[in-house]
Write a protein that holds these residues in place. Structure first.
Motif, PDB file in Angstrom:
ATOM      1  N   VAL A 360       0.818  -1.205   0.000  1.00  0.00           N
ATOM      2  CA  VAL A 360       0.000   0.000   0.000  1.00  0.00           C
ATOM      3  C   VAL A 360       0.862   1.270   0.000  1.00  0.00           C
ATOM      4  CG1 VAL A 360      -0.231   0.277   2.501  1.00  0.00           C
ATOM      5  CG2 VAL A 360      -2.140   0.936   0.997  1.00  0.00           C
ATOM      6  N   THR A 361       2.155   1.147   0.295  1.00  0.00           N
ATOM      7  CA  THR A 361       3.042   2.312   0.236  1.00  0.00           C
ATOM      8  C   THR A 361       3.014   2.933  -1.153  1.00  0.00           C
ATOM      9  OG1 THR A 361       4.489   1.365   1.921  1.00  0.00           O
ATOM     10  CG2 THR A 361       5.427   3.082   0.519  1.00  0.00           C
ATOM     11  N   PHE A 362       3.061   2.103  -2.176  1.00  0.00           N
ATOM     12  CA  PHE A 362       2.993   2.604  -3.551  1.00  0.00           C
ATOM     13  C   PHE A 362       1.667   3.313  -3.789  1.00  0.00           C
ATOM     14  CE2 PHE A 362       1.690   1.974  -7.983  1.00  0.00           C
ATOM     15  CZ  PHE A 362       2.756   2.557  -8.657  1.00  0.00           C
ATOM     16  N   THR A 363       0.584   2.707  -3.365  1.00  0.00           N
ATOM     17  CA  THR A 363      -0.761   3.257  -3.580  1.00  0.00           C
ATOM     18  C   THR A 363      -0.892   4.653  -2.980  1.00  0.00           C
ATOM     19  OG1 THR A 363      -1.493   0.967  -3.245  1.00  0.00           O
ATOM     20  CG2 THR A 363      -3.201   2.661  -3.394  1.00  0.00           C
ATOM     21  N   HIS A 364      -0.523   4.773  -1.726  1.00  0.00           N
ATOM     22  CA  HIS A 364      -0.698   6.047  -1.030  1.00  0.00           C
ATOM     23  C   HIS A 364       0.259   7.119  -1.553  1.00  0.00           C
ATOM     24  CE1 HIS A 364      -2.639   3.922   2.698  1.00  0.00           C
ATOM     25  NE2 HIS A 364      -3.433   3.963   1.646  1.00  0.00           N
ATOM     26  N   GLN A 365       1.504   6.725  -1.854  1.00  0.00           N
ATOM     27  CA  GLN A 365       2.460   7.721  -2.351  1.00  0.00           C
ATOM     28  C   GLN A 365       2.049   8.237  -3.715  1.00  0.00           C
ATOM     29  OE1 GLN A 365       5.277   8.901  -0.502  1.00  0.00           O
ATOM     30  NE2 GLN A 365       4.944  10.490  -2.042  1.00  0.00           N
ATOM     31  N   MET A 366       1.567   7.356  -4.582  1.00  0.00           N
ATOM     32  CA  MET A 366       1.124   7.803  -5.909  1.00  0.00           C
ATOM     33  C   MET A 366      -0.082   8.723  -5.802  1.00  0.00           C
ATOM     34  SD  MET A 366       3.193   6.789  -8.253  1.00  0.00           S
ATOM     35  CE  MET A 366       4.496   7.114  -7.044  1.00  0.00           C
ATOM     36  N   LYS A 367      -0.977   8.420  -4.892  1.00  0.00           N
ATOM     37  CA  LYS A 367      -2.148   9.285  -4.698  1.00  0.00           C
ATOM     38  C   LYS A 367      -1.709  10.691  -4.309  1.00  0.00           C
ATOM     39  CE  LYS A 367      -6.395   9.503  -1.878  1.00  0.00           C
ATOM     40  NZ  LYS A 367      -7.153   8.799  -0.804  1.00  0.00           N
TER      41      LYS A 367
END
Length: 585
Positions: A360-367
């Motif tokens: 989820v690190t990728f998900t939140h950082q991209m958001k």
């Protein structure tokens, strides 16, 4: 072995076209239990408890499809000593509209008598495909998460206003194959009765009946296998619905008395509780039996475990991993995936219990980064945060096959909707989404898409019916975004480098938010991704550590650029990415 309700056995016909069958119910410390069935107008039949603590009663069943229920004197603290009526906790199929005595409609388990044999719905399905098809290996996974009810019947679908069944999904599988998908992840399909998303299961051995019957689900999985698509099942093992029959029979035998966390989904399975007399962990036996049932009976090719941090029992997860792998080891590819949030690499590293985990690190950082606004605790301009999102090894993971990365899932607001809500529209919004897609599909780990993401399905997050708008796929914006996703997935399929454990950052410009990473194989396959993670033009981008001179082909634009003297010069537009492969490779 888990205390699974015994599967119906073949028996020889007896006179009067009736067949003998013994119904069983595991309720070790309940005092009384009775059976009611449709074959004799719901008369009550007393059940006897054996020395093994299992209630039994033998009935003569006529030909036909029958429904049945149990009545039990409850040991649950909220129904102490009361008679409670419920369907079989081990039911293979549930009918909700079954009219029982008194004209009431309740959940009923289903059993079939035909030609002197007794069986459950779905038992006689004849599988057509799997052994004769090539299923993707784990390294080849491109996962597509969907809700069965939402995938069909939306705007632009021929079934508008309907659809949403197993059979309807089967009609769109060729679309997924053309997109390049290799695995379909089904949001929970265990019987819930009332929860549209499926995360409050009531019956752990029966498929959701509003989507169809057990044969329909098996036909869908068979159709996936015919096309080489794997099927991953989203499994809730942390908790049950408060209407789960086990909760009404003897709540504290199976569940914690109180949920010891902030997430009150429903009664939480007590995997620590051990029954000395029965010599078993009751909750473990029940849920492990369910996992084996779905793996063996429905031929699924992977399990995604919901809310493993809240479940918080790695001994059980290790047992669960073993239980499913023991059914398929050496037969076909399989994977177990943990939704462990916040992330903890030990869930898959250092002999962790699972094969892979959501990142989820990728998900939140991209958001955050793609909108320029803080989100989910992530700073949009934090360069180290961006690098950690792109390279999970910085968070403690050691292999790309331990990572499932995604921009969208059922747990997040759809990214395109969020970007629009932040005031970005048209081409500006699409550039941000295209960049996110490039970083997702060329990045480190298995990419996962959420149904409709590939054409920018603009939907807010709704926990309930929220059918994806197929009409948007036909728009210029939707078809263009779809083509971008399709091209990236094809590139991933063609290049082993994008499925490898390799990733090196060969260029970083934090002040201009430009990055280049190199992925390769020892066999000479090389892919280099350049990204401008900003809304400004970036001219004069010089990559001095280019791995090899010669012509390089941009797989996204079709351009060819020459690298000389170990460097490459190029330009990048706002939110632009470029994916280079060696010309002629």
């Amino acid at each position: 072995m888990p205390p699974i309700k015994s599967k119906a056995i073949e028996t020889a016909p007896i006179p009067q076209s009736a067949t003998e069958f013994t119904f069983t119910l595991l309720a070790p410390y309940n005092e009384e239990a009775r059976l009611l069935g449709s074959w004799d107008n719901w008369q009550e039949h007393a059940m006897e408890k054996g020395d093994d603590h299992i209630f039994r009663v033998t009935m003569m069943l006529p030909e036909g499809t029958h429904r049945y229920r149990f009545r039990v004197v409850s040991r649950s603290w909220f129904f102490p000593g009361e008679w409670r009526e419920m369907a079989d906790p081990w039911a293979r199929d549930i009918q909700h509209s079954a009219t029982v005595a008194g004209g009431e409609e309740r959940d009923c388990a289903v059993i079939i008598v035909k030609d002197g044999a007794i069986f459950y719905p779905g038992d006689r399905y004849e599988w057509q495909h799997e052994a004769d098809t090539q299923l993707a290996q784990n390294s080849e996974l491109v996962i597509y998460e969907m809700n069965i009810g939402d995938f069909t019947g939306g705007e632009g679908d021929p079934r508008k206003g309907g659809g949403g069944r197993y059979a309807d999904v089967a009609t769109k599988l060729d679309y997924l194959v053309d997109l390049g998908i290799t695995a379909v992840e089904l949001m929970p399909v265990e019987e819930t009765v009332s929860d549209y998303w499926g995360y409050l299961p009531r019956y752990f051995y029966a498929p959701e009946s509003r989507y169809g019957n057990p044969d329909d689900l098996k036909q869908l999985i068979d159709a996936c296998h015919m096309r080489g698509l794997r099927v991953i099942l989203d499994k809730v093992a942390n908790h049950a619905s408060s209407e789960c029959p086990l909760a009404h029979i003897d709540h504290d035998y199976w569940f914690h008395h109180d949920n010891a966390d902030d997430f009150q989904y429903g009664p939480k399975f007590n995997y620590e509780a051990y029954d000395e007399e029965m010599q078993q962990y009751p909750a473990r036996s029940y849920v492990l039996g369910s996992l084996q049932h779905w793996t063996e009976e429905y031929h699924v090719d992977g399990i995604r475990f919901d809310a493993t941090r809240i479940l918080n029992n790695w001994d059980f997860l290790r047992d669960a991993n073993d239980a499913v792998w023991n059914k398929v080891r050496g037969i076909k590819p399989f994977i177990t995936i943990a939704e462990h949030l916040p992330i903890n690499p030990n869930i898959v590293e250092h002999d962790g219990p699972m094969d892979a985990a959501w990142y989820v690190t990728f998900t939140h950082q991209m958001k955050a980064t793609l909108t320029g606004q803080p989100a989910d605790g992530r700073d949009p301009a934090n360069w180290e945060g961006i690098m950690e999102a792109l390279d999970p090894r910085r968070a403690g993971f050691t292999s790309a096959q331990h990572i499932v990365r995604y921009l969208n899932s059922h747990d997040e607001e759809r990214l395109i909707h969020y970007i629009h809500a932040m005031g970005f529209e048209g081409e500006d919004a699409l550039r941000r989404i295209r960049l996110g897609a490039t970083l997702l599909i060329t990045g480190y780990g298995f990419p996962m898409l959420y149904a409709g993401e590939e054409w920018g399905a603009d939907l807010e997050r709704v926990i309930g019916e929220n059918k994806i708008p197929w009409a948007q796929l036909e728009s210029p914006e939707g078809s263009g975004l779809h083509a971008h996703y399709r091209a990236l997935i094809a590139l991933r399929r063609e290049h082993d480098a994008l499925r490898s454990d390799t990733l090196d950052f060969i260029h970083e410009e934090p002040e201009r938010t430009v990055v280049a990473y190199h992925r390769w194989t020892d066999g000479g396959d090389n892919v280099i991704v350049l990204a401008n993670i900003s809304g400004e033009d970036r001219g004069g981008v010089e990559i001095p550590a280019w791995p090899e001179d010669g012509d390089w082909h941009d797989a996204l634009t079709g351009d060819t650029i020459a690298a000389t003297g170990g460097k490459l010069d190029t330009t990048l537009g706002p939110w632009q990415s470029r994916v280079f492969v060696k010309a002629g490779a």
